[in-house]
Design an enzyme around this catalytic site. Sequence first.
Site, PDB file in Angstrom:
ATOM      1  N   ARG A 154       0.864  -1.170   0.000  1.00  0.00           N
ATOM      2  CA  ARG A 154       0.000   0.000   0.000  1.00  0.00           C
ATOM      3  C   ARG A 154       0.907   1.228   0.000  1.00  0.00           C
ATOM      4  O   ARG A 154       2.020   1.184   0.513  1.00  0.00           O
ATOM      5  CB  ARG A 154      -0.893   0.027   1.235  1.00  0.00           C
ATOM      6  CG  ARG A 154      -1.802  -1.196   1.391  1.00  0.00           C
ATOM      7  CD  ARG A 154      -2.565  -1.124   2.703  1.00  0.00           C
ATOM      8  NE  ARG A 154      -3.493  -2.249   2.858  1.00  0.00           N
ATOM      9  CZ  ARG A 154      -3.185  -3.399   3.462  1.00  0.00           C
ATOM     10  NH1 ARG A 154      -1.979  -3.572   3.973  1.00  0.00           N
ATOM     11  NH2 ARG A 154      -4.084  -4.368   3.551  1.00  0.00           N
ATOM     12  N   LYS A 179      -1.873  -2.827   8.042  1.00  0.00           N
ATOM     13  CA  LYS A 179      -3.036  -2.383   8.805  1.00  0.00           C
ATOM     14  C   LYS A 179      -3.101  -3.112  10.140  1.00  0.00           C
ATOM     15  O   LYS A 179      -2.665  -4.251  10.263  1.00  0.00           O
ATOM     16  CB  LYS A 179      -4.323  -2.647   8.007  1.00  0.00           C
ATOM     17  CG  LYS A 179      -4.515  -1.706   6.823  1.00  0.00           C
ATOM     18  CD  LYS A 179      -5.876  -1.939   6.175  1.00  0.00           C
ATOM     19  CE  LYS A 179      -6.141  -0.934   5.079  1.00  0.00           C
ATOM     20  NZ  LYS A 179      -7.463  -1.142   4.439  1.00  0.00           N
ATOM     21  N   HIS A 247      -2.718   3.039  -6.119  1.00  0.00           N
ATOM     22  CA  HIS A 247      -3.328   1.821  -5.587  1.00  0.00           C
ATOM     23  C   HIS A 247      -3.546   0.793  -6.688  1.00  0.00           C
ATOM     24  O   HIS A 247      -3.519  -0.417  -6.436  1.00  0.00           O
ATOM     25  CB  HIS A 247      -4.660   2.152  -4.912  1.00  0.00           C
ATOM     26  CG  HIS A 247      -5.179   1.035  -4.058  1.00  0.00           C
ATOM     27  ND1 HIS A 247      -4.532   0.593  -2.922  1.00  0.00           N
ATOM     28  CD2 HIS A 247      -6.281   0.254  -4.182  1.00  0.00           C
ATOM     29  CE1 HIS A 247      -5.218  -0.410  -2.372  1.00  0.00           C
ATOM     30  NE2 HIS A 247      -6.276  -0.633  -3.130  1.00  0.00           N
ATOM     31  N   ARG A 250      -0.692  -1.665  -6.924  1.00  0.00           N
ATOM     32  CA  ARG A 250      -0.789  -2.793  -5.976  1.00  0.00           C
ATOM     33  C   ARG A 250      -1.774  -3.822  -6.517  1.00  0.00           C
ATOM     34  O   ARG A 250      -1.538  -5.039  -6.435  1.00  0.00           O
ATOM     35  CB  ARG A 250      -1.240  -2.264  -4.617  1.00  0.00           C
ATOM     36  CG  ARG A 250      -1.630  -3.319  -3.584  1.00  0.00           C
ATOM     37  CD  ARG A 250      -1.891  -2.629  -2.251  1.00  0.00           C
ATOM     38  NE  ARG A 250      -2.799  -3.359  -1.385  1.00  0.00           N
ATOM     39  CZ  ARG A 250      -2.434  -4.264  -0.480  1.00  0.00           C
ATOM     40  NH1 ARG A 250      -1.170  -4.581  -0.352  1.00  0.00           N
ATOM     41  NH2 ARG A 250      -3.337  -4.846   0.291  1.00  0.00           N
ATOM     42  N   HIS A 273      -3.794  -9.399   3.602  1.00  0.00           N
ATOM     43  CA  HIS A 273      -5.233  -9.494   3.829  1.00  0.00           C
ATOM     44  C   HIS A 273      -5.551 -10.505   4.927  1.00  0.00           C
ATOM     45  O   HIS A 273      -4.909 -11.558   5.001  1.00  0.00           O
ATOM     46  CB  HIS A 273      -5.956  -9.926   2.552  1.00  0.00           C
ATOM     47  CG  HIS A 273      -6.032  -8.853   1.515  1.00  0.00           C
ATOM     48  ND1 HIS A 273      -6.263  -9.112   0.187  1.00  0.00           N
ATOM     49  CD2 HIS A 273      -5.901  -7.502   1.613  1.00  0.00           C
ATOM     50  CE1 HIS A 273      -6.276  -7.975  -0.488  1.00  0.00           C
ATOM     51  NE2 HIS A 273      -6.061  -6.986   0.361  1.00  0.00           N
ATOM     52  N   TYR A 282     -10.340  -8.227  -4.345  1.00  0.00           N
ATOM     53  CA  TYR A 282      -9.294  -7.266  -4.694  1.00  0.00           C
ATOM     54  C   TYR A 282      -8.680  -7.577  -6.048  1.00  0.00           C
ATOM     55  O   TYR A 282      -8.372  -6.699  -6.833  1.00  0.00           O
ATOM     56  CB  TYR A 282      -8.214  -7.294  -3.613  1.00  0.00           C
ATOM     57  CG  TYR A 282      -7.200  -6.195  -3.726  1.00  0.00           C
ATOM     58  CD1 TYR A 282      -7.437  -4.955  -3.152  1.00  0.00           C
ATOM     59  CD2 TYR A 282      -6.016  -6.396  -4.416  1.00  0.00           C
ATOM     60  CE1 TYR A 282      -6.504  -3.938  -3.257  1.00  0.00           C
ATOM     61  CE2 TYR A 282      -5.078  -5.386  -4.523  1.00  0.00           C
ATOM     62  CZ  TYR A 282      -5.334  -4.165  -3.945  1.00  0.00           C
ATOM     63  OH  TYR A 282      -4.405  -3.164  -4.056  1.00  0.00           O
TER      64      TYR A 282
END
Length: 303
Positions: A154, A179, A247, A250, A273, A282
């Site tokens: 990211r 994240k 993005h 990615r 993820h 995605y």
Amino acid sequence: MQAAFQDWLSWHRNEKRSSDKTIEAYAQDIRSFLKFLAEHMGHTITLRSMDQLHIRDFRSWLAARSGQNLNKTSTARALSAVRGLFKWMNKEQLINNHALDILRTPKKAHAVPKALTKEEAQQVMDQSSELQDDTWVGLRDQAVLLLLYGCGLRISEALDLNQDDAPQKGQDFLRVMGKRNKERLVPILPVVAEAISTYQASCPFVKAPDSPLFFGVKGKRLSPRIIQLQTQKLRGLLGLPETATPHALRHSFATHLLSNGGDLRAIQELLGHNSLSTTQRYTDVDADELLKVYDKAHPSAKK
């Protein structure tokens, strides 16, 4: 109510270990919700007010958001924040209100950026260092974009890297903080490591171990907005569609791996993820690709 709100944010920070960005987003959602309730009910919101809310009050809030043309993804996140707050207050015995248990979450579209073709991605990598007047700045931009396309990072993950995170000679993996403060190891291609090393050698700023890996021209940590603007210029130069964003690089990383026979579980790990379903959305996996993975991996398919 304000004290409970602050305690809930502290619980997110200290016990759930939520990221600062997540906490900030949730805080904004709850403040907006409380503001709506104050106008909707005509008085200051207290714990007693929260305890007495009916499902119609929550539906009125959702209707008000819909009338403001807020996107469904934003509303789904706001509802998640409100659900989380009520769940926590119920658990702490501050209120006893379970009206949200029967409220359905609005359906949201799972739109993803369109992947660049392999040729388009290569053009972006080749031309990304040519748009800046200062050589070191162009090399910086190229190194950042290579991390997005070559490692699937990211943009926030790439720009959060410090000098001591940079790959060393002979190092095959890059340590990334994703994240929810979830750390993962990402294989780093030699071309990416070389681009980072070349940029570092040309960068004029002092490089302490805890200083940013990627500097802006004023010596501070590089802003994502700068990379977004550079990508916008590349779109114009190369005639790429509006969907060609940082993005999307990615997304292209994952899509190109999958099209070349990459394993979904491995791609899930590389992207950081939590669930395989997120990776499927995605990468915009279609039925044909899933069947190919099935035919490759399932014992019955090999008979």
